[in-house]
Scaffold this motif. Structure first.
Motif, mmCIF file in Angstrom:
data_model
loop_
_atom_site.group_PDB
_atom_site.id
_atom_site.type_symbol
_atom_site.label_atom_id
_atom_site.label_comp_id
_atom_site.label_asym_id
_atom_site.label_seq_id
_atom_site.Cartn_x
_atom_site.Cartn_y
_atom_site.Cartn_z
ATOM 1 N N THR A 53 1.047 -1.180 -0.198
ATOM 2 C CA THR A 53 -0.019 0.363 0.219
ATOM 3 C C THR A 53 0.972 1.078 0.000
ATOM 4 O O THR A 53 1.860 1.140 0.557
ATOM 5 N N GLN A 54 0.420 2.507 -1.053
ATOM 6 C CA GLN A 54 1.705 3.686 -0.422
ATOM 7 C C GLN A 54 0.793 4.852 -0.005
ATOM 8 O O GLN A 54 -0.550 4.635 0.528
ATOM 9 N N ARG A 55 1.522 4.980 1.092
ATOM 10 C CA ARG A 55 1.129 5.944 2.675
ATOM 11 C C ARG A 55 1.144 7.254 2.848
ATOM 12 O O ARG A 55 0.914 7.556 3.112
ATOM 13 N N ASN A 56 1.975 7.176 1.442
ATOM 14 C CA ASN A 56 2.934 8.904 1.749
ATOM 15 C C ASN A 56 3.375 9.065 -0.114
ATOM 16 O O ASN A 56 3.377 7.902 -0.846
ATOM 17 N N LYS A 57 2.905 10.414 -0.267
ATOM 18 C CA LYS A 57 3.559 10.961 -1.969
ATOM 19 C C LYS A 57 4.493 12.298 -2.180
ATOM 20 O O LYS A 57 2.937 12.693 -1.413
ATOM 21 N N GLY A 58 4.784 12.273 -2.432
ATOM 22 C CA GLY A 58 5.946 13.688 -3.152
ATOM 23 C C GLY A 58 5.360 14.619 -3.965
ATOM 24 O O GLY A 58 4.330 14.370 -4.353
ATOM 25 N N ASN A 59 5.620 15.865 -3.289
ATOM 26 C CA ASN A 59 5.124 16.399 -4.621
ATOM 27 C C ASN A 59 5.750 16.458 -5.738
ATOM 28 O O ASN A 59 6.559 16.802 -6.870
ATOM 29 N N PHE A 60 5.799 14.994 -7.136
ATOM 30 C CA PHE A 60 5.556 15.043 -8.270
ATOM 31 C C PHE A 60 4.647 14.435 -8.595
ATOM 32 O O PHE A 60 3.674 14.211 -8.587
ATOM 33 N N PRO A 61 4.665 14.933 -10.136
ATOM 34 C CA PRO A 61 3.912 14.688 -11.128
ATOM 35 C C PRO A 61 3.214 13.554 -11.300
ATOM 36 O O PRO A 61 3.588 12.718 -10.767
ATOM 37 N N GLY A 62 2.598 13.129 -12.045
ATOM 38 C CA GLY A 62 1.661 12.292 -11.495
ATOM 39 C C GLY A 62 2.277 10.665 -13.092
ATOM 40 O O GLY A 62 2.397 9.473 -12.683
ATOM 41 N N ARG A 63 3.531 11.568 -13.439
ATOM 42 C CA ARG A 63 4.458 10.662 -14.552
ATOM 43 C C ARG A 63 5.153 9.444 -13.389
ATOM 44 O O ARG A 63 5.075 8.486 -14.099
ATOM 45 N N PHE A 64 5.333 10.206 -12.378
ATOM 46 C CA PHE A 64 5.625 9.220 -11.403
ATOM 47 C C PHE A 64 4.720 8.240 -10.382
ATOM 48 O O PHE A 64 3.540 8.847 -9.360
ATOM 49 N N SER A 65 5.030 6.387 -11.233
ATOM 50 C CA SER A 65 4.179 6.066 -10.667
ATOM 51 C C SER A 65 5.308 4.555 -9.470
ATOM 52 O O SER A 65 5.968 4.586 -9.718
ATOM 53 N N GLY A 66 4.044 4.145 -8.442
ATOM 54 C CA GLY A 66 4.796 2.965 -8.169
ATOM 55 C C GLY A 66 4.566 1.407 -7.979
ATOM 56 O O GLY A 66 3.080 1.824 -7.641
ATOM 57 N N ARG A 67 5.031 1.432 -7.131
ATOM 58 C CA ARG A 67 3.862 -0.651 -6.538
ATOM 59 C C ARG A 67 5.106 -1.225 -5.854
ATOM 60 O O ARG A 67 6.308 -0.986 -6.429
ATOM 61 N N GLN A 68 4.103 -1.919 -5.264
ATOM 62 C CA GLN A 68 5.101 -2.659 -4.350
ATOM 63 C C GLN A 68 3.975 -4.293 -4.127
ATOM 64 O O GLN A 68 3.090 -3.985 -4.116
ATOM 65 N N PHE A 69 5.076 -4.903 -4.194
ATOM 66 C CA PHE A 69 4.863 -6.456 -3.865
ATOM 67 C C PHE A 69 4.535 -6.973 -3.182
ATOM 68 O O PHE A 69 5.241 -7.134 -2.018
#
Lengths: 114, 112
Positions: A53-69
């Motif tokens: 689960t993504q718990r926090n996100k910085g001030n970057f545009p939506g072009r930056f994404s992530g995931r965890q397995f």
């Protein structure tokens, strides 16, 4: 005990392309954070994952994404690359929420956008 | 907005010449302040966590202290292997555990 590993170590991409970076945390670590490091802006927080689960996100545009397995490995993706995305991308993992500050960083992926 | 400012930007020391690095911060509700060391081509390496004003931590030739507005990293009788960039970071109590705000760092060079 193996440390945090990041692949690839170096990447050269063309503007407009997309890229996926991978991070394998230390065995047993469930929290993974991503940072971008540039000479001008220093280390900037991208996002943090815990138990997929993504718990926090910085001030970057939506072009930056992530995931965890489920095995805690994490990936980050940058779409439509821009020249300004050239940076060292660092991944950090930690074991316990109460061991505040004890994040273990990988060696980083050096991304160059031409 | 939270801010972390480190000074000086760069520091050149002779071996054995003690000095201090400064980290001033503005954060609403400090959960912790951290010091990391980064060598060229490597990721940052954790040094210390400080939680409250008046706290001190030591490790070999390094000592970190914290006040309500700033932190100092004292390097006593440095050796060439202490050459690195030293990073300060803060975490606000409203943020999740993995989110830190870093300063720009102080590059330290220790010459024999």
């Amino acid at each position: 005990k193996a440390g945090v590993t990041q692949t690839p170590r170096y990447l050269i991409k063309t503007r407009g392309q997309q890229v996926t970076l991978s991070c394998s945390p230390i065995s047993g670590h469930r929290s993974v954070s991503w940072y971008q490091q540039t000479p001008g802006q220093g280390l900037q927080f991208l996002f943090e994952y815990f138990s997929e689960t993504q718990r926090n996100k910085g001030n970057f545009p939506g072009r930056f994404s992530g995931r965890q397995f489920s095995n805690s490995r994490s990936e980050m993706n940058v779409s439509t690359l821009e020249l300004g995305d050239s940076a060292l991308y660092l991944c950090a993992s930690s074991l316990k929420w109460d061991r505040l500050g004890e994040q273990y960083f990988g060696p980083g992926t050096r991304l160059t956008v031409t | 907005e939270d801010q972390v400012t480190q000074s000086p930007e760069a520091l050149r020391l002779q071996e054995g010449e003690s000095s201090s690095l400064n980290c001033s911060y503005t954060v609403s509700g400090l959960r912790g302040l951290f010091w990391y060391r980064q060598d060229p081509g490597k990721g940052p390496e954790f040094l210390f966590t400080l939680y409250s004003a008046g706290e001190e931590k030591e490790k070999e030739r390094l000592k970190a202290t914290l006040t309500k507005k700033e932190s100092f990293l004292h390097i006593t009788a440095p050796k060439p292997e202490d050459s690195a960039t030293y990073l300060c970071a803060v975490q606000a109590s409203r943020d999740s555990w993995g989110k830190f705000q870093f300063g720009a760092g102080t590059q330290v060079v220790v010459t024999p």
